[in-house]
Design a protein around this motif. Sequence first.
Motif, PDB file in Angstrom:
ATOM      1  N   MET A 161      29.209  51.332  55.973  1.00  8.24           N
ATOM      2  CA  MET A 161      29.194  51.673  54.550  1.00  8.24           C
ATOM      3  C   MET A 161      30.563  51.376  53.924  1.00  8.24           C
ATOM      4  N   ASP A 162      31.630  51.652  54.667  1.00  5.28           N
ATOM      5  CA  ASP A 162      32.987  51.387  54.160  1.00  5.28           C
ATOM      6  C   ASP A 162      33.199  49.898  53.919  1.00  5.28           C
ATOM      7  N   GLU A 163      32.713  49.096  54.868  1.00  4.29           N
ATOM      8  CA  GLU A 163      32.849  47.637  54.702  1.00  4.29           C
ATOM      9  C   GLU A 163      32.040  47.153  53.500  1.00  4.29           C
ATOM     10  N   LEU A 164      30.839  47.749  53.329  1.00  5.93           N
ATOM     11  CA  LEU A 164      30.002  47.369  52.184  1.00  5.93           C
ATOM     12  C   LEU A 164      30.709  47.669  50.872  1.00  5.93           C
ATOM     13  N   LEU A 165      31.323  48.838  50.829  1.00  4.50           N
ATOM     14  CA  LEU A 165      32.048  49.230  49.610  1.00  4.50           C
ATOM     15  C   LEU A 165      33.176  48.243  49.342  1.00  4.50           C
ATOM     16  N   GLU A 166      33.883  47.876  50.401  1.00  4.21           N
ATOM     17  CA  GLU A 166      35.007  46.954  50.249  1.00  4.21           C
ATOM     18  C   GLU A 166      34.526  45.597  49.719  1.00  4.21           C
ATOM     19  N   ILE A 167      33.393  45.121  50.244  1.00  8.32           N
ATOM     20  CA  ILE A 167      32.864  43.818  49.791  1.00  8.32           C
ATOM     21  C   ILE A 167      32.474  43.898  48.306  1.00  8.32           C
ATOM     22  N   HIS A 168      31.778  44.991  47.941  1.00 10.08           N
ATOM     23  CA  HIS A 168      31.407  45.176  46.530  1.00 10.08           C
ATOM     24  C   HIS A 168      32.652  45.115  45.637  1.00 10.08           C
ATOM     25  N   ARG A 169      33.654  45.890  46.044  1.00  9.05           N
ATOM     26  CA  ARG A 169      34.857  45.995  45.200  1.00  9.05           C
ATOM     27  C   ARG A 169      35.584  44.665  45.106  1.00  9.05           C
ATOM     28  N   LYS A 170      35.649  43.963  46.236  1.00  6.11           N
ATOM     29  CA  LYS A 170      36.378  42.694  46.245  1.00  6.11           C
ATOM     30  C   LYS A 170      35.689  41.658  45.352  1.00  6.11           C
ATOM     31  N   LEU A 171      34.343  41.629  45.386  1.00  2.64           N
ATOM     32  CA  LEU A 171      33.625  40.664  44.541  1.00  2.64           C
ATOM     33  C   LEU A 171      33.789  40.989  43.057  1.00  2.64           C
ATOM     34  N   VAL A 172      33.756  42.289  42.752  1.00  2.00           N
ATOM     35  CA  VAL A 172      33.943  42.715  41.352  1.00  2.00           C
ATOM     36  C   VAL A 172      35.318  42.257  40.873  1.00  2.00           C
ATOM     37  N   GLU A 173      36.313  42.419  41.753  1.00  2.00           N
ATOM     38  CA  GLU A 173      37.674  42.043  41.385  1.00  2.00           C
ATOM     39  C   GLU A 173      37.819  40.521  41.282  1.00  2.00           C
ATOM     40  N   LEU A 174      37.362  39.811  42.310  1.00  2.00           N
ATOM     41  CA  LEU A 174      37.511  38.345  42.323  1.00  2.00           C
ATOM     42  C   LEU A 174      36.826  37.702  41.123  1.00  2.00           C
ATOM     43  N   ASN A 175      35.694  38.294  40.689  1.00  2.00           N
ATOM     44  CA  ASN A 175      34.941  37.685  39.592  1.00  2.00           C
ATOM     45  C   ASN A 175      35.234  38.337  38.240  1.00  2.00           C
ATOM     46  N   GLY A 176      36.187  39.259  38.240  1.00  2.00           N
ATOM     47  CA  GLY A 176      36.613  39.881  36.983  1.00  2.00           C
ATOM     48  C   GLY A 176      35.489  40.571  36.238  1.00  2.00           C
ATOM     49  N   ILE A 177      34.645  41.312  36.965  1.00  2.00           N
ATOM     50  CA  ILE A 177      33.490  41.957  36.322  1.00  2.00           C
ATOM     51  C   ILE A 177      33.903  43.285  35.700  1.00  2.00           C
ATOM     52  N   ASP A 178      33.720  43.397  34.396  1.00  2.00           N
ATOM     53  CA  ASP A 178      33.945  44.671  33.718  1.00  2.00           C
ATOM     54  C   ASP A 178      32.610  45.408  33.573  1.00  2.00           C
ATOM     55  N   GLU A 179      31.603  44.704  33.067  1.00  2.00           N
ATOM     56  CA  GLU A 179      30.234  45.242  33.024  1.00  2.00           C
ATOM     57  C   GLU A 179      29.306  44.211  33.651  1.00  2.00           C
ATOM     58  N   GLY A 180      28.485  44.675  34.568  1.00  2.00           N
ATOM     59  CA  GLY A 180      27.566  43.752  35.222  1.00  2.00           C
ATOM     60  C   GLY A 180      26.904  44.383  36.419  1.00  2.00           C
ATOM     61  N   LEU A 181      26.477  43.531  37.338  1.00  2.00           N
ATOM     62  CA  LEU A 181      25.721  43.993  38.498  1.00  2.00           C
ATOM     63  C   LEU A 181      26.263  43.365  39.775  1.00  2.00           C
ATOM     64  N   VAL A 182      26.104  44.089  40.876  1.00  2.00           N
ATOM     65  CA  VAL A 182      26.331  43.488  42.188  1.00  2.00           C
ATOM     66  C   VAL A 182      24.984  43.472  42.904  1.00  2.00           C
ATOM     67  N   TYR A 183      24.538  42.284  43.307  1.00  2.00           N
ATOM     68  CA  TYR A 183      23.293  42.122  44.051  1.00  2.00           C
ATOM     69  C   TYR A 183      23.629  41.975  45.522  1.00  2.00           C
ATOM     70  N   LEU A 184      22.912  42.714  46.361  1.00  2.00           N
ATOM     71  CA  LEU A 184      23.114  42.667  47.810  1.00  2.00           C
ATOM     72  C   LEU A 184      21.769  42.416  48.474  1.00  2.00           C
ATOM     73  N   GLN A 185      21.757  41.538  49.468  1.00  2.00           N
ATOM     74  CA  GLN A 185      20.526  41.309  50.221  1.00  2.00           C
ATOM     75  C   GLN A 185      20.834  41.239  51.714  1.00  2.00           C
ATOM     76  N   VAL A 186      20.012  41.926  52.483  1.00  2.00           N
ATOM     77  CA  VAL A 186      20.094  41.827  53.943  1.00  2.00           C
ATOM     78  C   VAL A 186      18.763  41.287  54.441  1.00  2.00           C
ATOM     79  N   THR A 187      18.791  40.215  55.227  1.00  2.00           N
ATOM     80  CA  THR A 187      17.558  39.702  55.806  1.00  2.00           C
ATOM     81  C   THR A 187      17.598  39.905  57.322  1.00  2.00           C
TER      82      THR A 187
END
Length: 284
Positions: A66-92
């Motif tokens: 869960m900690d790694e998932l949170l880190e990935i979410h946060r890093k993508l939000v930061e890298l893509n400069g998202i102020d308002e939007g969505l993070v989509y996650l998929q596990v297959t």
Amino acid sequence: RTVYVNGEYLPESEASISIFDRGFLFADAVYEVTSVLDGKLIDFEGHAVRLKRSLDELDIVQPCSMDELLEIHRKLVELNGIDEGLVYLQVTRGSDGDRDFVFPAADTKPSLVLFTQNKPGLADSPAAQKGAKIISIDDIRWGRRDIKTVQLLYPSMGKMMAKKAGCDDAWLVEDGYVTEGTSNNAYFVKNGKIVTRPLSNDILHGITRKAVLRMAAEAQMEIEERLFTIDEAKEADEAFTTSASAFVMPVVEIDGVALGDGTPGPIAKRLREIYLDESRKAAI
Ligand code: PLP
């Protein structure tokens, strides 16, 4: 846009997944959508807990902590400069390099993909100010709608049926009772009381549903969880839907019948405000 695929942050044009991936061949995959306001994640923990449940129900290996998932979410939000939007996650379930109905070995590595969607104005959405027009259609989905799988063809067709009818979305009806919307949970309000279907395998256990019902109870609103028909909803004073991507969305029309005066109702508007306000405060 920078995306995340199996341990790597890459430009979207360089990201790839095997053509044998079971997510692609069998829709053997689950997903989550988490909203972002002020650059922060709304109800991350709720989504992470539901993801784990979906994976467990299907015996798909948890791809990371869960900690790694949170880190990935946060890093993508930061890298893509998202102020308002969505993070989509998929596990297959991943793949062992061939197509077979039988699941691959239990130690097959799952695929993990995340990307962001930039949606400026998500909170102040004009669509929410107008309210949604709904059609009702038969619910012909499978019987485990509590698992958030990517089997979204019928909900997607439902949305298209709504568009074709000049409406915004569809509510699904099974055995005479409303289950939920194509991508949201459904509610109506009559004489001040909020009515929504109880949790079961028939509907997705919405993270926004849980939060909104808690906030409604805290605001002393009356709530009844029970089955309801589309005719009851048509005779309601107001109606609304909840989802992580649209928060609380007022419903102003069902099958051509205007609810109340045909504009977003006071309870839906108030719940949207409370939800946005409290979620922003609790965002991480
Ligand atoms: N019901 C269905 C069928 C959905 O697809 C969704 C969201 O995608 C919801 C309900 C709302 O769930 P949540 O509030 O967790 O976004």
